[in-house]
Design a protein around this motif. Structure first.
Motif, PDB file in Angstrom:
ATOM      1  N   SER A 106       0.808  -1.224   0.000  1.00 23.73           N
ATOM      2  CA  SER A 106       0.000   0.000   0.000  1.00 23.73           C
ATOM      3  C   SER A 106       0.840   1.272   0.000  1.00 23.73           C
ATOM      4  O   SER A 106       0.662   2.128  -0.880  1.00 23.73           O
ATOM      5  N   MET A 158      -9.353   2.063  -1.902  1.00 23.91           N
ATOM      6  CA  MET A 158      -8.954   1.236  -0.759  1.00 23.91           C
ATOM      7  C   MET A 158     -10.042   1.232   0.300  1.00 23.91           C
ATOM      8  O   MET A 158     -10.359   0.201   0.891  1.00 23.91           O
ATOM      9  N   ALA A 196      -4.788  -3.304  -3.042  1.00 29.69           N
ATOM     10  CA  ALA A 196      -4.057  -2.996  -1.811  1.00 29.69           C
ATOM     11  C   ALA A 196      -4.936  -3.147  -0.583  1.00 29.69           C
ATOM     12  O   ALA A 196      -4.464  -3.555   0.485  1.00 29.69           O
TER      13      ALA A 196
END
Length: 401
Positions: free
Chosen positions: A16, A52, A106
């Motif tokens: 990430s 995300m 991620a």
């Protein structure tokens, strides 16, 4: 198994921040190549964080139903594909799409990492391990911008995304052969994946909500700093990409030290007091930024330091904040660890992206945007913590479900 698990989680958690920090020095060059504004290039950061966050509520229940390991494998494969896609696009809109897909990928690995810690360790241990993982996360801002600047200088900005692809391939092999399943055996695998009853117990927990919002404010502060820094330092101040990388890297090194010191602070003063200390550091960071911007400078480096030095306090504050705040948000949830982690990530990431995106629509320049987001929001949380009627939102409990 716990000692063998942590290094694998450390490798996974790198994905990430790597996708955020490695291409920061290239952002001005990318704006020129695609013929877009600085704000549009900054949107690639916002879209990554936003996806995300939204992806959390979709993937979290899947991690509870099907296990941590398969979700990790699928997420890493998507990360590889989206990173390579970003490295070959010729239209800016496709780069934005690649970043959305990369953000979803991620978030899958992030859910697995933080759920696995909650699966295997108790509340106090979890706070320590979250801090260690955050320490690894903070290594990336120290190294990735310099690496990204070097790659961009010799091979162009696309090389940063090729590096992400190659690193993710390495992580895929490690996870495929070494990551065990950590999901509790007694987890309920038959309930519907997406229903209000799954989320309601988590969202009804006032302590979860308060610390999720605290994590959101911390992330929004960091995202504001990161998104405004390249444009302000390179374009406005006039420093080189390499000098920016050094300044950014120095702040990240301080963050690393603070992250690895955080478990000792938590052990000594407790989760609640550590969060208070972190918020005070954020308030001081905003105040110092406001003061320094009133001072004249004739040396470009001094101008850069005026912006970057208050961020040292933010970096330390964020390092102290995230471990105990995450631990206390998730402390009441055992077999719902995947869902709770997902909701926490959704609030943290989506809220941070929206707040930062709204801030970028104003006419505020980097330093004043940082002052408002970092200092103002930190002060708001501290005020709430001083009000007796909201004590049950944030107080540290002696036992957990």
């Amino acid at each position: 198994m716990s000692r063998k698990l942590l290094p694998i989680l450390m490798m996974m958690v790198v994905l990430s921040p790597l996708a955020i920090d490695i291409y920061l020095p290239s952002m001005p060059e990318m704006a020129v190549e695609f013929g877009v504004s600085d704000t549009q290039v900054q949107s690639t950061l916002i879209l990554f964080i936003l996806s995300m966050g939204i992806g959390q509520v979709l993937i979290g229940p899947l991690a509870d139903r099907y296990g941590r390991r398969p979700i990790a494998l699928v997420g890493i494969c998507l990360y590889i594909a989206s990173s390579f896609f970003a490295s070959v696009v010729v239209q800016f809109e496709y780069l934005q799409l690649a970043r959305v897909l990369q953000g979803i990928a991620a978030c899958a690995t992030s859910i697995v990492v933080f759920s696995a810690v909650r699966d295997k360790f108790n509340v106090q241990q979890s706070a320590h391990y979250y801090s260690y993982l955050n320490g690894v996360i903070c290594v990336i801002p120290a190294l990735a911008p310099t690496l990204g600047g070097f790659l961009a200088l010799h091979f162009g900005w696309r090389a940063s995304f090729i590096f992400m692809t190659a690193f993710a391939v390495l992580v895929l092999f490690i996870v495929a052969f070494r990551l065990p399943e950590t999901r509790p055996e007694h987890a309920n695998n038959h309930a519907a994946l997406y229903r209000w009853a799954r989320y309601q117990p988590v969202l009804a927990n006032s302590q979860f909500i308060f610390y999720a919002l605290t994590c959101m404010i911390g992330m929004a502060s960091i995202l504001t700093y990161v998104s405004y820094a390249p444009s302000w330092i390179i374009k406005h101040i006039g420093l080189s990409e390499l000098t920016f990388s050094y300044l950014f890297g120095f702040n990240a090194i301080i963050n690393i030290i603070a992250c690895f010191a955080a478990p000792k602070v938590i052990k000594k003063v407790g989760n609640h007091q550590t969060v208070s200390i972190a918020l005070w550091l954020m308030v001081l960071s905003g105040a110092l930024q406001l003061v320094l911007q009133q001072l004249p400078f004739t040396n470009l480096l001094i101008g850069g330091l005026y912006y970057m030095s208050p961020m040292l306090l933010l970096c330390v504050g964020f390092a102290l904040l995230l471990g105990p705040a995450t631990s206390m948000a998730l402390s009441a949830f055992g077999e719902r660890a995947g869902t709770a982690s997902a909701l926490l990530g959704c609030i943290q990431m989506t809220g941070a992206a929206l707040l930062t995106g709204l801030l970028q629509q104003t006419s505020l320049t980097g330093p004043y945007a940082a002052t408002l987001m970092i200092g103002g929001s930190g002060l708001l949380l501290l005020v709430i913590m001083t009000l007796p009627k909201y004590k049950h939102w944030h107080q540290e409990r002696s036992s957990y479900a």
